[in-house]
Structures are given as C-alpha cells and as structure tokens.
Design a protein around this motif. Structure first.
Motif, PDB file in Angstrom:
ATOM      1  N   VAL A 129       0.872  -1.172   0.000  1.00 13.70           N
ATOM      2  CA  VAL A 129       0.000   0.000   0.000  1.00 13.70           C
ATOM      3  C   VAL A 129       0.909   1.223   0.000  1.00 13.70           C
ATOM      4  O   VAL A 129       1.764   1.383   0.860  1.00 13.70           O
ATOM      5  N   LYS A 130       0.728   2.082  -1.000  1.00 17.23           N
ATOM      6  CA  LYS A 130       1.670   3.195  -1.220  1.00 17.23           C
ATOM      7  C   LYS A 130       0.920   4.521  -1.310  1.00 17.23           C
ATOM      8  O   LYS A 130      -0.105   4.614  -1.999  1.00 17.23           O
ATOM      9  N   THR A 131       1.449   5.543  -0.626  1.00 23.56           N
ATOM     10  CA  THR A 131       0.893   6.896  -0.720  1.00 23.56           C
ATOM     11  C   THR A 131       1.857   7.779  -1.490  1.00 23.56           C
ATOM     12  O   THR A 131       3.048   7.821  -1.188  1.00 23.56           O
ATOM     13  N   VAL A 132       1.316   8.486  -2.496  1.00 21.14           N
ATOM     14  CA  VAL A 132       2.132   9.385  -3.313  1.00 21.14           C
ATOM     15  C   VAL A 132       1.513  10.779  -3.260  1.00 21.14           C
ATOM     16  O   VAL A 132       0.293  10.938  -3.126  1.00 21.14           O
ATOM     17  N   THR A 133       2.363  11.800  -3.345  1.00 17.99           N
ATOM     18  CA  THR A 133       1.915  13.190  -3.387  1.00 17.99           C
ATOM     19  C   THR A 133       2.074  13.712  -4.803  1.00 17.99           C
ATOM     20  O   THR A 133       3.167  13.660  -5.376  1.00 17.99           O
ATOM     21  N   LEU A 134       0.976  14.208  -5.364  1.00 17.59           N
ATOM     22  CA  LEU A 134       0.992  14.697  -6.732  1.00 17.59           C
ATOM     23  C   LEU A 134       1.500  16.140  -6.776  1.00 17.59           C
ATOM     24  O   LEU A 134       1.702  16.780  -5.740  1.00 17.59           O
ATOM     25  N   ALA A 135       1.667  16.644  -7.987  1.00 15.73           N
ATOM     26  CA  ALA A 135       2.247  17.980  -8.168  1.00 15.73           C
ATOM     27  C   ALA A 135       1.406  19.078  -7.539  1.00 15.73           C
ATOM     28  O   ALA A 135       1.927  20.130  -7.157  1.00 15.73           O
ATOM     29  N   ASP A 136       0.087  18.857  -7.410  1.00 16.03           N
ATOM     30  CA  ASP A 136      -0.796  19.871  -6.817  1.00 16.03           C
ATOM     31  C   ASP A 136      -0.946  19.697  -5.310  1.00 16.03           C
ATOM     32  O   ASP A 136      -1.780  20.347  -4.688  1.00 16.03           O
ATOM     33  N   GLN A 137      -0.158  18.778  -4.732  1.00 19.51           N
ATOM     34  CA  GLN A 137      -0.167  18.432  -3.313  1.00 19.51           C
ATOM     35  C   GLN A 137      -1.351  17.541  -2.919  1.00 19.51           C
ATOM     36  O   GLN A 137      -1.541  17.262  -1.728  1.00 19.51           O
ATOM     37  N   SER A 138      -2.150  17.116  -3.872  1.00 22.91           N
ATOM     38  CA  SER A 138      -3.120  16.062  -3.573  1.00 22.91           C
ATOM     39  C   SER A 138      -2.370  14.775  -3.267  1.00 22.91           C
ATOM     40  O   SER A 138      -1.271  14.541  -3.788  1.00 22.91           O
ATOM     41  N   GLN A 139      -2.967  13.937  -2.427  1.00 25.50           N
ATOM     42  CA  GLN A 139      -2.350  12.656  -2.091  1.00 25.50           C
ATOM     43  C   GLN A 139      -3.226  11.509  -2.576  1.00 25.50           C
ATOM     44  O   GLN A 139      -4.458  11.573  -2.499  1.00 25.50           O
ATOM     45  N   VAL A 140      -2.572  10.476  -3.092  1.00 26.33           N
ATOM     46  CA  VAL A 140      -3.260   9.269  -3.527  1.00 26.33           C
ATOM     47  C   VAL A 140      -2.644   8.087  -2.797  1.00 26.33           C
ATOM     48  O   VAL A 140      -1.424   7.884  -2.850  1.00 26.33           O
ATOM     49  N   THR A 141      -3.480   7.332  -2.104  1.00 27.82           N
ATOM     50  CA  THR A 141      -3.032   6.091  -1.482  1.00 27.82           C
ATOM     51  C   THR A 141      -3.486   4.938  -2.362  1.00 27.82           C
ATOM     52  O   THR A 141      -4.694   4.720  -2.541  1.00 27.82           O
ATOM     53  N   LEU A 142      -2.527   4.230  -2.932  1.00 28.29           N
ATOM     54  CA  LEU A 142      -2.823   3.102  -3.812  1.00 28.29           C
ATOM     55  C   LEU A 142      -2.967   1.829  -2.989  1.00 28.29           C
ATOM     56  O   LEU A 142      -2.089   1.504  -2.182  1.00 28.29           O
ATOM     57  N   ASP A 143      -4.063   1.126  -3.188  1.00 29.78           N
ATOM     58  CA  ASP A 143      -4.198  -0.196  -2.596  1.00 29.78           C
ATOM     59  C   ASP A 143      -3.181  -1.119  -3.253  1.00 29.78           C
ATOM     60  O   ASP A 143      -2.587  -0.790  -4.287  1.00 29.78           O
ATOM     61  N   ALA A 144      -2.966  -2.279  -2.651  1.00 23.41           N
ATOM     62  CA  ALA A 144      -2.013  -3.233  -3.209  1.00 23.41           C
ATOM     63  C   ALA A 144      -2.363  -3.567  -4.651  1.00 23.41           C
ATOM     64  O   ALA A 144      -3.539  -3.658  -5.015  1.00 23.41           O
ATOM     65  N   ASP A 145      -1.335  -3.720  -5.471  1.00 27.07           N
ATOM     66  CA  ASP A 145      -1.491  -4.120  -6.874  1.00 27.07           C
ATOM     67  C   ASP A 145      -2.398  -3.156  -7.637  1.00 27.07           C
ATOM     68  O   ASP A 145      -3.396  -3.544  -8.230  1.00 27.07           O
ATOM     69  N   SER A 146      -2.034  -1.876  -7.618  1.00 29.48           N
ATOM     70  CA  SER A 146      -2.825  -0.836  -8.279  1.00 29.48           C
ATOM     71  C   SER A 146      -1.921   0.033  -9.144  1.00 29.48           C
ATOM     72  O   SER A 146      -0.698   0.043  -8.972  1.00 29.48           O
ATOM     73  N   ALA A 147      -2.529   0.780 -10.062  1.00 28.66           N
ATOM     74  CA  ALA A 147      -1.754   1.636 -10.959  1.00 28.66           C
ATOM     75  C   ALA A 147      -2.611   2.809 -11.413  1.00 28.66           C
ATOM     76  O   ALA A 147      -3.801   2.648 -11.694  1.00 28.66           O
TER      77      ALA A 147
END
Length: 325
Positions: A129-147
């Motif tokens: 499970v991975k959390t990434v911060t986008l260029a606009d500072q929004s955050q997306v937490t990806l569930d396992a095996d996601s893209a």
C-alpha cells in the motif's frame, strides 16, 4: 517410504506435464520415462502435478486466455514482434504452460500488469500500500497491486485508474479533479474518496466532501456525499446508498473488513496481497457469505482461518499458487 519432492523437482514435473499434453515425440516420452525412474521423488512430484492439472484445468485455461490477450496488448504497445506468437500453442499446452509459469514465476508472469504498468505513473506491487503526493499536493493512497496515470495539462487534473483502487485526498486549487475508471468518471473540487475497479465497472466510496459520479460520457451524474457509495458497469450506475466508509476503507490501515460479503470477493481481495495467484474453483463455495476483519498483510493466515470455519480444501504449490475448492 514417503518422499518429498524439492521445489525444483515439482517445477520439472509441471514442465513435463506441459510437454506431454502437447503430442510429445517418442524421444520426449523416452526421456520422460528415464527422468521418472531416476528418483522416487520424481514419481511423487509428477503425481502432484497431475492432481494440480485436474484441480486447475478450467481456471488455468481462463488465465491462459486472459494472459494471451494481455500479452498481445503489451506487445502492441511496445511495438514488439508479432502478437500472433502468443496464440501458437495448442489449448492443452496453453493450460499447462500457464500453470508452469504461474508457479515458477509468480507475480512476474502477469501480462495484464505489464500492460497496465506500461502507461502508469505510479504503481503499487502486490502486498504494497503506497501513498504518493501529486504535483498539486493532492495525495493518492494506492491499494495493493494498483496503478494510476496522471495528466495535469489543459487546466484540469485528470487521473486514470488503470488497475486496483486508489484513495484520493484532493487539494483544493480551483481546478477540476477528475478520476477516470472504466467507462465513467468521478469529478470533484476538494474531498476524500476511493475509486475501485471491479470485474465490470467501478465502485466509488466517499469519506468526506462531495463527488459527482458519471457512469459514461452520456450518463447522468449522481452526487455522493460522505458515507455514500455507488457502483457502475457498462455505462449504467446503481442507486447510491449509505455505507460505513471508515470500515470499507480499512485497507489503508492494513485491515480488510467485510459484512456478509461473498467469499469470492474476499479471496479476490486477498489475491492483491499474495505474491502469486489464488484460484477459487468452487462457485458454490465462492457464494458463501463472510463477515469479519482480517489483516491484509498475511493472506495465507486469513485463508487458513476461513478454511477452519468453512471447511474448504486448499492446495499450495511452490509458494506461488494456492488452489481453493
């Protein structure tokens, strides 16, 4: 005397199984006979391989077809050589080869993942499970095996959910934020919500704020608020309904929570956290309802707990394939 084949011997037996189901030559058959007589463990390994074939022929055939189609898309995207190569196997060999590749390479042999990942900007691996911060500072937490793929051009913020699920914590910038999933889209300005791909269509769950869900380009938008969920497929949306969104989104904290969910759905979710594949062969078993909270990090322990309650059979091969029936 009981003998226990090594993983290498089990893999060799599966390789022989694939060869012998594709009109082997007399030389192949003679070599196989010598291999079989060389070690009692070879006999046991081949017997286990035959059981696996009987258990998995139908789902493996399905997986082989799915992987062949995904591999064609991957080869086209890569401008590779002729995609027709993936169709040259006979049906029997495709089934056996699929089994061999599943158990020997695990998550590495999944052309659908390759095709999804090829155009993705952010990817999570099975079990991650991975959390990434986008260029606009929004955050997306990806569930396992996601893209997901990201496009912030032309004055709008667009996200394409290519596989799995994502939880979006959207920064308010005044620009529209749109998540595309299957045939529909989810449009917001500032909120927290999940979009999850399903076998057909997608499902949207809102934790806070408001989103507009449109199931297709010509579809009617539904407005969802906190604690509401809607699913759509083939351009048609169900009616929105209330859910315990905190519980439904428990995967972010490592828990999979269910209330009267079909076992097939539970096993499908566990598959995202397992490094190989989990095959459910019994439709009647898959329809049985399950309630409870389960740790996502140990899918094998969850299956063992469910087995103790529901009484199904499960077979593990090389730590890469679990067959449930």
């Amino acid at each position: 005397m009981n003998v226990t084949p090594t993983p290498a011997q089990e893999q060799a037996a599966l390789a022989w199984l694939s060869l012998l189901h594709d009109a082997p030559s007399s030389g192949d058959q003679a070599t196989f006979s010598r291999w079989l007589r060389a070690d009692p463990a070879h006999v046991e390994a081949y017997a286990q391989a035959q059981v696996l074939w009987e258990l998995s022929e139908v789902p493996a055939s399905t997986l082989a077809d799915e992987d062949a189609l995904a591999l064609q898309r991957y080869l086209k995207a890569m401008d590779g050589a002729k995609p027709a190569r993936v169709r040259r196997w006979s049906a029997a060999l495709a089934i056996a080869a699929c089994l061999v590749l599943i158990v020997s390479m695990g998550a590495g042999w999944q052309p659908q993942r390759w095709a999804d990942d090829l155009g993705a900007d952010y990817v999570s691996a099975p079990g991650e499970v991975k959390t990434v911060t986008l260029a606009d500072q929004s955050q997306v937490t990806l569930d396992a095996d996601s893209a997901i793929a990201v496009d912030f051009s032309h004055g709008e913020r667009h996200i394409q959910l290519r596989r799995g699920a994502g939880f979006f914590n959207v920064a308010h910038t005044g620009q529209a934020f749109v998540v595309h999933a299957d045939s529909g889209e989810v449009r917001v300005l500032g909120t927290q919500f999940e979009v999850r791909l399903q076998p057909a269509g997608a499902q949207v769950t809102v934790l806070s704020g408001r989103v507009g869900v449109t199931p297709s380009a010509q579809g009617t938008q539904q407005i969802l608020t906190a604690g509401q969920q809607v699913a759509y497929a083939e351009g048609v949306a169900d009616e929105r309904h209330a859910v315990d969104s905190e519980s439904r989104l428990g995967w972010r904290a490592g828990w999979l929570n269910y209330y009267k969910a079909p076992l097939a759905d539970v096993i499908k979710d566990l598959g995202r956290y397992y490094p190989g594949r989990i095959l459910l062969l019994n439709d009647e078993l898959g329809a049985r309802r399950v309630s409870g909270s389960f740790p996502s990090k140990d899918p094998e322990a969850v299956l063992n707990a469910l087995q103790a309650v529901l009484g199904f059979e499960q077979h593990s091969v090389l730590g890469r394939l679990i067959v449930v029936r």
